[in-house]
Design an enzyme around this catalytic site. Structure first.
Site, PDB file in Angstrom:
ATOM      1  N   ASN A   1       3.790 -65.754  23.812  1.00 22.59           N
ATOM      2  CA  ASN A   1       4.098 -65.896  25.231  1.00 22.59           C
ATOM      3  C   ASN A   1       3.895 -67.319  25.746  1.00 22.59           C
ATOM      4  O   ASN A   1       4.339 -67.644  26.839  1.00 22.59           O
ATOM      5  CB  ASN A   1       3.223 -64.928  26.042  1.00 22.59           C
TER       6      ASN A   1
ATOM      7  N   ASP B   1      -5.824 -67.773  25.055  1.00 22.61           N
ATOM      8  CA  ASP B   1      -5.343 -68.794  25.976  1.00 22.61           C
ATOM      9  C   ASP B   1      -6.165 -70.052  25.761  1.00 22.61           C
ATOM     10  O   ASP B   1      -7.239 -70.013  25.133  1.00 22.61           O
ATOM     11  CB  ASP B   1      -5.469 -68.332  27.431  1.00 22.61           C
TER      12      ASP B   1
ATOM     13  N   VAL C   1      -2.504 -73.768  21.441  1.00 25.10           N
ATOM     14  CA  VAL C   1      -1.328 -73.470  20.619  1.00 25.10           C
ATOM     15  C   VAL C   1      -0.626 -74.718  20.105  1.00 25.10           C
ATOM     16  O   VAL C   1       0.292 -74.615  19.296  1.00 25.10           O
ATOM     17  CB  VAL C   1      -0.319 -72.574  21.374  1.00 25.10           C
TER      18      VAL C   1
ATOM     19  N   ALA D   1      10.271 -63.992  36.958  1.00 26.71           N
ATOM     20  CA  ALA D   1       9.203 -63.048  37.287  1.00 26.71           C
ATOM     21  C   ALA D   1       8.157 -63.830  38.075  1.00 26.71           C
ATOM     22  O   ALA D   1       7.553 -64.773  37.541  1.00 26.71           O
ATOM     23  CB  ALA D   1       8.598 -62.437  36.021  1.00 26.71           C
TER      24      ALA D   1
ATOM     25  N   LYS E   1      13.456 -73.250  24.964  1.00 20.75           N
ATOM     26  CA  LYS E   1      13.707 -71.815  24.967  1.00 20.75           C
ATOM     27  C   LYS E   1      14.928 -71.450  24.125  1.00 20.75           C
ATOM     28  O   LYS E   1      14.949 -70.388  23.474  1.00 20.75           O
ATOM     29  CB  LYS E   1      13.863 -71.306  26.396  1.00 20.75           C
TER      30      LYS E   1
ATOM     31  N   TYR F   1      12.710 -77.776  28.979  1.00 18.26           N
ATOM     32  CA  TYR F   1      12.334 -76.362  28.910  1.00 18.26           C
ATOM     33  C   TYR F   1      13.484 -75.522  28.350  1.00 18.26           C
ATOM     34  O   TYR F   1      13.277 -74.640  27.506  1.00 18.26           O
ATOM     35  CB  TYR F   1      11.938 -75.885  30.301  1.00 18.26           C
TER      36      TYR F   1
END
Length: 263
Positions: free
Chosen positions: A105, A51, A79, A204, A175, A171
């Site tokens: 992720n 992370d 990242v 989630a 995706k 977003y």
């Protein structure tokens, strides 16, 4: 009869990833990443968590290590940096001796109507959410190309790659890009003995999502689910573990929807 509106208890591990080394990006905190790392340990793997947030990452590493299961290492990684992502794969192999599974992720959201969106905001979401998956997939494939044991890559996409939602153009585009990248890279990866698939969660809920998103919106999205609730992060992680395991040996280039949403 079970009540599907009540989240079940987390299931026990069944050795799906026994003997494998799993690297999970964006694994700090309480979300899908840390739950995936936990699930990998429960399934018998050794894990490298990564992370950008060093303090939270080290806290997560320590919490996972306290489970007393497999080995847990942590590597800080931005990242958005090719150099850092390449170093993540190299350091993971150096620490663990090999790499078997990469879970991409990392992602960054936000709520901005397109008419108000700046170039910088668009670029940042695409860079963290889509470009990072390309960087890590590329680095992992270069590793797998030079070894003989093959491997698996699992990407975290979103139902927004398929569905429309107000103020989510950046977003959703990112995706959808993850889904397309999954399909195309999977075809290329076959010659290296690598399978690449993705999960597409609906919602989630966890602590950090609650801090960054409007509660009323989260409540509405949760109530729209057929079960009338959001997924628990571990319920996404179990599907990731399945895709990472030999149980999905004939699946590649697929995007699995982890959702109970009504059509």
């Amino acid at each position: 009869m079970s009540d599907l509106s009540v989240a079940p208890k987390e299931i026990e591990g069944h050795g799906l990833l026994k003997g494998k080394v799993v690297v999970v990006t964006a694994a700090a905190g309480t979300g899908i990443g840390s739950s995936t790392a936990r699930r990998a340990l429960l399934e018998g793997a050794d894990v490298v968590v990564s992370d950008y947030h060093e303090r939270r990452l080290n806290e997560t590493r320590d919490q996972l290590a306290e489970l007393g299961l497999g080995r847990v290492e942590a590597v800080v990684c931005d990242v958005t940096s090719t150099e850092a992502v390449d170093a993540l794969i190299a350091r993971s192999v150096e620490k663990m001796g090999r790499l078997d599974v990469l879970v991409n992720n990392a992602g960054l959201g936000g709520e901005t109507p397109l008419v108000d969106m700046t170039d910088d905001e668009w670029d940042r979401v695409l860079n963290v959410t889509l470009n990072s998956v390309m960087r890590a997939t590329r680095a992992a494939l270069r590793y797998f190309r030079d070894v003989e044991h093959g491997g698996v890559i699992v990407n975290n996409a979103s139902v927004l790659g398929w569905r429309a939602q107000h103020s989510q153009s950046h977003y959703a585009a990112a995706k959808a890009g993850v889904m397309a990248l999954t399909r195309c890279s999977a075809i290329e990866a076959v010659e290296y003995g690598v399978r690449i698939n993705a999960v597409s969660p609906s919602i989630a809920r966890h602590k950090f999502l609650e801090k960054s998103a409007d509660a009323a919106l989260l409540d509405r999205l949760s109530s729209d689910e057929a079960f009338g609730r959001a997924a628990e992060p571990w319920e996404i992680a179990t599907t990731i573990a399945y895709l990472a395991s030999d149980y999905s040996s004939y699946l590649t280039g697929e995007v699995i929807s982890v959702s109970s949403q009504r059509a």
